[in-house]
Design an enzyme around this catalytic site. Sequence first.
Site, PDB file in Angstrom:
ATOM      1  CD  GLN A  22      -0.381  -8.495   0.398  1.00 57.36           C
ATOM      2  OE1 GLN A  22       0.163  -7.449   0.062  1.00 57.36           O
ATOM      3  NE2 GLN A  22      -1.124  -8.594   1.480  1.00 57.36           N
ATOM      4  CB  CYS A  66      -0.985   0.030   1.159  1.00 50.79           C
ATOM      5  SG  CYS A  66      -1.312  -1.533   1.930  1.00 50.79           S
ATOM      6  CG  HIS A  74      -3.704  -0.369  -2.722  1.00 45.13           C
ATOM      7  ND1 HIS A  74      -2.553  -1.057  -2.998  1.00 45.13           N
ATOM      8  CD2 HIS A  74      -4.068  -0.722  -1.466  1.00 45.13           C
ATOM      9  CE1 HIS A  74      -2.214  -1.774  -1.941  1.00 45.13           C
ATOM     10  NE2 HIS A  74      -3.120  -1.598  -1.001  1.00 45.13           N
ATOM     11  CE  LYS A 119     -12.288  -7.148   8.348  1.00 43.18           C
ATOM     12  NZ  LYS A 119     -11.260  -8.134   8.540  1.00 43.18           N
ATOM     13  CG  ASP A 179      -2.071  -5.448  -2.468  1.00 45.35           C
ATOM     14  OD1 ASP A 179      -3.291  -5.340  -2.219  1.00 45.35           O
ATOM     15  OD2 ASP A 179      -1.182  -5.015  -1.728  1.00 45.35           O
ATOM     16  NE  ARG A 194       2.414  -8.619   5.749  1.00 38.54           N
ATOM     17  CZ  ARG A 194       1.130  -8.539   5.471  1.00 38.54           C
ATOM     18  NH1 ARG A 194       0.269  -9.263   6.162  1.00 38.54           N
ATOM     19  NH2 ARG A 194       0.696  -7.763   4.487  1.00 38.54           N
TER      20      ARG A 194
HETATM   21 ZN   LIG Z   1      -3.215  -2.433   0.833  1.00 40.83          ZN
END
Ligand SMILES: [Zn+2]
Length: 647
Positions: A385, A338, A389, A473, A387, A367
């Site tokens: 991910q 992000c 945004h 969410k 991912d 992580r």
């Molecule tokens: Zn994110």
Amino acid sequence: MIKITFPDGSVREYAAGVTGMEIAESISSRLAQEVLACSVNGVTVELNRPITEDAEFRLFKWEDPEGKHAFWHTSSHLMAEAIQELWPGTQFGIGPAIEQGFYYDVMPPEGVVISESDFARIEQKMMELQQRKENLVRSEISKSDALKFFADHGQNYKNELIEDLEDGTITTYTQGAFVDLCRGPHLLSTAPIKAVKVMAVSSAYWRGDEKRPQMTRVYGVSFPKKKLLDEYLQMIEEAKRRDHRKIGKEMELFMFSELVGKGLPMWLPKGTALRLRLEDFLKKIQKRFGYQQVMTPHIGSKNLYITSGHYAKYGKDSFQPIHTPEEGEEYMLKPMNCPHHCAIYAWKPRSYRDLPLRLAEFGTVYRYEQSGELHGLTRVRGFTQDDAHIFCRPDQVKDEFLRVMDIILIIFKALNFQNYEAQISLRDQVNRDKYIGSDENWERAEQSIIEACQEKGLPARIEYGEAAFYGPKLDFMVKDALGRRWQLGTIQVDYNLPERFGLEYTGADNLKHRPVMIHRAPFGSMERFVAVLIEHTAGRFPLWLMPDQAVVMPISDKFNDYGHEVARQLEMLGVRTTIDDRSEKIGRKIRDNELKHIPYLVIVGEKETAEQTISVRKQGEGEMGSMKVEAFAKIVNDLVDEMTKEF
Ligand SMILES: [Zn+2]
Ligand SMILES: [Zn+2]
């Protein structure tokens, strides 16, 4: 008289002080036999607690999670009672119900080690005690009396828990000779516990603190019928057979190396092909939905994560910084994508006409997970991910939710996840100070999510107080072929990062506004998703996704040349094909390749070589007869086209 309101909205009147059991009996004697617990105004309580005021009321049976919870929690008391009888002097920690069953953390007396060889004894003792059908008797005592009682009985861990409680009344529950500090709720007695199984034993630090003593954690599961236990054990066996670590090895999809490091999966050629196919599948859909692909580095400066707030939140649990002495700066491995995407948004001025801006990246993040927590592909230290945004205006949130939901539903359909539901996480209804972002935006976003689910006809459970401080969410909960629940496909609204990065756009009013950010990852991570997919399908992926769609097996070495020719032709015609040209008997080759779940077995021998044909067998379905290579390729390609025509 008091008014009792049932979930269907019906209302009945009862005398004040009525209990849940009495209400159940007033409805039907059969219900009274099946009911395990009840809730009064949303709080689960025992069936013998008097209800003194008007209340919303629900009864819970085995089928309800609340019913199972009370059942398993009571079973943990029964197991503790058994352990206390078997090993007097045992000290007890905590004994909660969990997703499947329960555990109790115990400290056996000096010199006693509880191991797998004790499981049968514990089970036997539990059933022996259960025969007594003891009631769980609730008592309220003062904190000082509780401390004295548990001290007298040498229960130091219980006393530590009591010390942490506020002054006032403390509740204990007693069945037989076992007294436990507990808040409940429980079953009224141990009588309904008809089948028990001790499943495992492990060690666990007291209160999860590695400086505190190591206790023995005994796991169990229990059922109201013997048949349910048998079914459960069968399901566990099937789950072992489907374990993605086992199938991943058999199908040569991924590997781990102690030398490379723990929790760092490496994708083998076949697994890589599978993963790339999944990525391409999603890229194609995302392109259609207006996403733009970006790429960002695997590290970022410490300042980036200080700005994003991740450093304060994850800093010490995360990986150590990478020092670059010449520049005097600190870099860190990227724990999430992000912040990098926020930087891309901020790169140039944005106008309301540019929104929504949808930035997608298959971003690898790192992580730190404790080595004991690592598990196959589901808990790893480095993962990618899927991912994206979405930066949008507040009035675009609902539309964007609908679009992301469309993507997720396409994925579920393409990969045969037929059983799913949604969970909407909203703010606490009372305590609203802890949330960032304006009330107006929150209300609009929360309403948008609820409406989006309704419009899609998606069954959704609303959980108040479950939202993150930075936004509401939507999660998808998927049930796999064994009935296990997996969380896949989270869509998260975020008012925090746009604020922290000072993101803006120029509105139609020519003024600066803050965009809303939406995080979403339909797969979650490629690693975890592939693990779920393996366990859901037992390695029998849909044909379009299969790493190998066909395997050519020459009957003997004599036909290897023709076999290679067939494999080459099939590849040319678009069928992913491998060859098994080992000098093994054909029966052995069939068995080995069946284990790899390759859908089509192509056999070539004397007759096929002479006639320039192949003999085809479909796994699980049987012989398809002999045919030309082109005819077979057409069958496979037509099936794949049919499956993939919607994406
Ligand atoms: Zn994110
Ligand atoms: Zn309890």
